[in-house]
Motif scaffolding. Structure first.
Motif, mmCIF file in Angstrom:
data_model
loop_
_atom_site.group_PDB
_atom_site.id
_atom_site.type_symbol
_atom_site.label_atom_id
_atom_site.label_comp_id
_atom_site.label_asym_id
_atom_site.label_seq_id
_atom_site.Cartn_x
_atom_site.Cartn_y
_atom_site.Cartn_z
ATOM 1 N N LEU A 305 -27.912 16.368 33.210
ATOM 2 C CA LEU A 305 -27.082 16.414 32.003
ATOM 3 C C LEU A 305 -25.808 15.621 32.280
ATOM 4 O O LEU A 305 -25.043 15.955 33.187
ATOM 5 C CB LEU A 305 -26.742 17.853 31.638
ATOM 6 C CG LEU A 305 -25.792 18.055 30.444
ATOM 7 C CD1 LEU A 305 -26.386 17.462 29.171
ATOM 8 C CD2 LEU A 305 -25.479 19.538 30.254
ATOM 9 N N ILE A 306 -25.613 14.556 31.512
ATOM 10 C CA ILE A 306 -24.408 13.737 31.641
ATOM 11 C C ILE A 306 -23.704 13.724 30.286
ATOM 12 O O ILE A 306 -24.287 13.327 29.272
ATOM 13 C CB ILE A 306 -24.737 12.309 32.104
ATOM 14 C CG1 ILE A 306 -25.469 12.349 33.457
ATOM 15 C CG2 ILE A 306 -23.471 11.475 32.200
ATOM 16 C CD1 ILE A 306 -25.883 10.979 33.971
ATOM 17 N N ASN A 334 -28.557 25.682 35.396
ATOM 18 C CA ASN A 334 -29.535 24.944 36.198
ATOM 19 C C ASN A 334 -29.590 23.454 35.856
ATOM 20 O O ASN A 334 -30.668 22.888 35.643
ATOM 21 C CB ASN A 334 -30.929 25.562 36.057
ATOM 22 C CG ASN A 334 -30.955 27.011 36.492
ATOM 23 O OD1 ASN A 334 -30.049 27.483 37.189
ATOM 24 N ND2 ASN A 334 -31.980 27.746 36.081
ATOM 25 N N HIS A 335 -28.409 22.837 35.798
ATOM 26 C CA HIS A 335 -28.340 21.399 35.550
ATOM 27 C C HIS A 335 -27.606 20.681 36.669
ATOM 28 O O HIS A 335 -26.707 21.244 37.306
ATOM 29 C CB HIS A 335 -27.621 21.102 34.227
ATOM 30 C CG HIS A 335 -28.427 21.421 33.019
ATOM 31 N ND1 HIS A 335 -28.383 22.654 32.410
ATOM 32 C CD2 HIS A 335 -29.311 20.687 32.300
ATOM 33 C CE1 HIS A 335 -29.199 22.654 31.377
ATOM 34 N NE2 HIS A 335 -29.779 21.491 31.292
ATOM 35 N N THR A 336 -28.003 19.444 36.860
ATOM 36 C CA THR A 336 -27.201 18.506 37.630
ATOM 37 C C THR A 336 -26.285 17.826 36.627
ATOM 38 O O THR A 336 -26.749 17.112 35.728
ATOM 39 C CB THR A 336 -28.088 17.475 38.334
ATOM 40 O OG1 THR A 336 -28.914 18.152 39.297
ATOM 41 C CG2 THR A 336 -27.259 16.420 39.033
ATOM 42 N N LEU A 337 -24.979 18.046 36.740
ATOM 43 C CA LEU A 337 -24.029 17.662 35.690
ATOM 44 C C LEU A 337 -23.155 16.492 36.121
ATOM 45 O O LEU A 337 -22.571 16.497 37.214
ATOM 46 C CB LEU A 337 -23.130 18.856 35.352
ATOM 47 C CG LEU A 337 -22.017 18.609 34.322
ATOM 48 C CD1 LEU A 337 -22.611 18.333 32.946
ATOM 49 C CD2 LEU A 337 -21.050 19.797 34.267
ATOM 50 N N VAL A 390 -26.526 11.208 40.665
ATOM 51 C CA VAL A 390 -27.291 12.128 39.821
ATOM 52 C C VAL A 390 -28.776 12.002 40.138
ATOM 53 O O VAL A 390 -29.482 13.002 40.312
ATOM 54 C CB VAL A 390 -27.020 11.848 38.332
ATOM 55 C CG1 VAL A 390 -28.041 12.578 37.451
ATOM 56 C CG2 VAL A 390 -25.610 12.274 37.942
ATOM 57 N N ALA A 391 -29.258 10.770 40.220
ATOM 58 C CA ALA A 391 -30.674 10.544 40.503
ATOM 59 C C ALA A 391 -31.062 11.143 41.864
ATOM 60 O O ALA A 391 -32.138 11.725 42.011
ATOM 61 C CB ALA A 391 -30.988 9.053 40.463
#
Length: 396
Positions: A305-306, A334-337, A390-391
């Motif tokens: 999530l960006i 549960n997000h990579t922000l 993020v990746a």
């Protein structure tokens, strides 16, 4: 009786399709409409389970009369008293004044508050049973899925779970009623959009309900919206289990607010770099063009999530703030922000995004990208680094 569909062993779908309402709960768009599912069990005694919205009373009552001929129903079971399922109750009681209305105590309190119906109550508690003859109904209280009075009704002979709003979804039933009669992929996104926007806030209670129902032999799931699951009820239970645990798929949702295009340039740079890093599922949303319900649907689906916004009047872009408030309310997890933003003469957008991260205990991926007026080569390099990081977290 084209509007009445047999389900199994004297159990009938007697619901209606709503093809005219544009906004569910006056908030959520209904591009494909919605069904209000009601059910009838024809036995020594007749039970109707939930009613429909008040806009469809006439056709609904006709469905009941077509099914029963000159007989009258004996019981009206209220699994959920939200008005899209209870709006026809007053007309129902006028048509069948001797009806016994079945619900738990919280249901009866709301029944009186909404409709001033104070008689013919049958109050049930958890695991209580009503015997109709060949069919036995037992009741399972599932509070806060997604109202405090919600319960489910299980019919023992056929293994049918009348689940209220749980396991439902948006979309009318266009001829096909059952999961094996329709292209279920057509409904997938709208079922998840329904979950993420209507039920998702109460995910911990969904987990409790799934656990509570685990000892039942469920052959059919008949919810109040969407298809009846007779071929593969395990699928929708599995979906609700994953969604209520906030388990995600690999991919990134990018949401941005941009007035004049400078913030959008950052979006394009980050998205391109995500792709070169091997991320294939990338969804980019302009917050000014897409209704938040569709954005929330994909945020519930994907891990990455960006979020980015221009500054507006020394604060964040208003439509982005609206999205953040909804996500905070739903306790999104549960997000990579990642976050980014822009400003000209005064900052404000990035600080609100950082506040959002703090409120939900996220540690944003480095770097946070904040540009002044228009992005420089150095800013674009930061965008590439953010995408790479993020990746990398998603791959881990």
């Amino acid at each position: 009786m084209s509007n009445v569909v047999p389900i199994v062993d004297d159990v009938y779908w007697i619901g209606v399709n709503d093809r005219t309402t544009e906004l569910f709960e006056a908030i959520w768009p209904l591009p494909d409409g919605v069904s209000y599912n009601s059910y009838l069990i024809d036995d020594d005694e007749v039970a109707v389970i939930d009613t429909v919205k008040e806009t469809h009373i006439d056709s609904y009552l006709q469905n009941i009369k077509d099914t029963l001929g000159g007989r009258h129903p004996d019981y009206l079971i209220i699994n959920h008293i939200e008005p899209d399922h209870s709006g026809a109750i007053k007309a129902f009681k006028e048509a069948f004044p001797e009806i016994q209305i079945v619900g738990n105590q919280k249901t009866m309190n709301l029944l009186e508050d909404f409709y001033e119906i104070e008689d013919n109550h049958v109050v049930v508690s958890d695991r209580d049973t009503i015997d109709l003859g060949e069919h036995q109904l037992n009741f399972h209280l599932t509070p806060m899925v997604h109202w405090p009075e919600t319960m489910m009704t299980y019919e023992e002979k056929t293994g049918t779970l009348f689940s209220g709003d749980a396991f439902g979804g948006f979309g009318t039933l266009d001829g096909g009623i059952f999961d094996d009669e329709v292209n279920i992929k057509h409904y997938e996104s709208e079922i998840r959009r329904y979950y993420s926007n209507i039920v998702g806030k109460y995910s911990p209670m969904v987990q409790k309900a799934i656990s509570k129902l685990s000892d039942l032999e469920i052959e059919i799931i008949a919810s109040t919206h969407g298809p009846v699951w007779r071929d593969n009820p395990e699928r929708i239970i599995s979906d609700y289990d994953r969604w209520s645990k906030q388990e995600k798929e690999k991919g990134v949702v990018m949401v941005y607010g941009s007035m004049y295009g400078n913030t959008q340039k950052i979006v394009e740079e980050i998205a391109r770099n995500l792709a070169t890093e091997g991320i294939k599922n990338i969804k980019v949303y302009n917050i000014s063009k897409t209704h938040v319900s569709h954005i929330i649907n994909d945020i519930w689906k994907y891990e990455g999530l960006i979020l980015g916004s221009c500054t507006y009047n020394m604060g964040i872009f208003p439509k982005m703030d609206y999205l953040l408030r909804i996500l905070e309310n739903k306790n999104i997890r549960n997000h990579t922000l990642g976050i980014f933003g822009s400003y000209s003469w005064s900052g404000g957008a990035v600080s609100r995004l950082e506040e959002f991260a703090d409120n939900l205990n996220y540690e944003p991926v480095n770097p946070t990208v904040e540009i002044k007026c228009s992005a420089t080569e150095e800013d674009f390099a930061d965008c590439a680094e953010l995408a790479k990081n993020v990746a990398q977290q998603l791959k881990e």
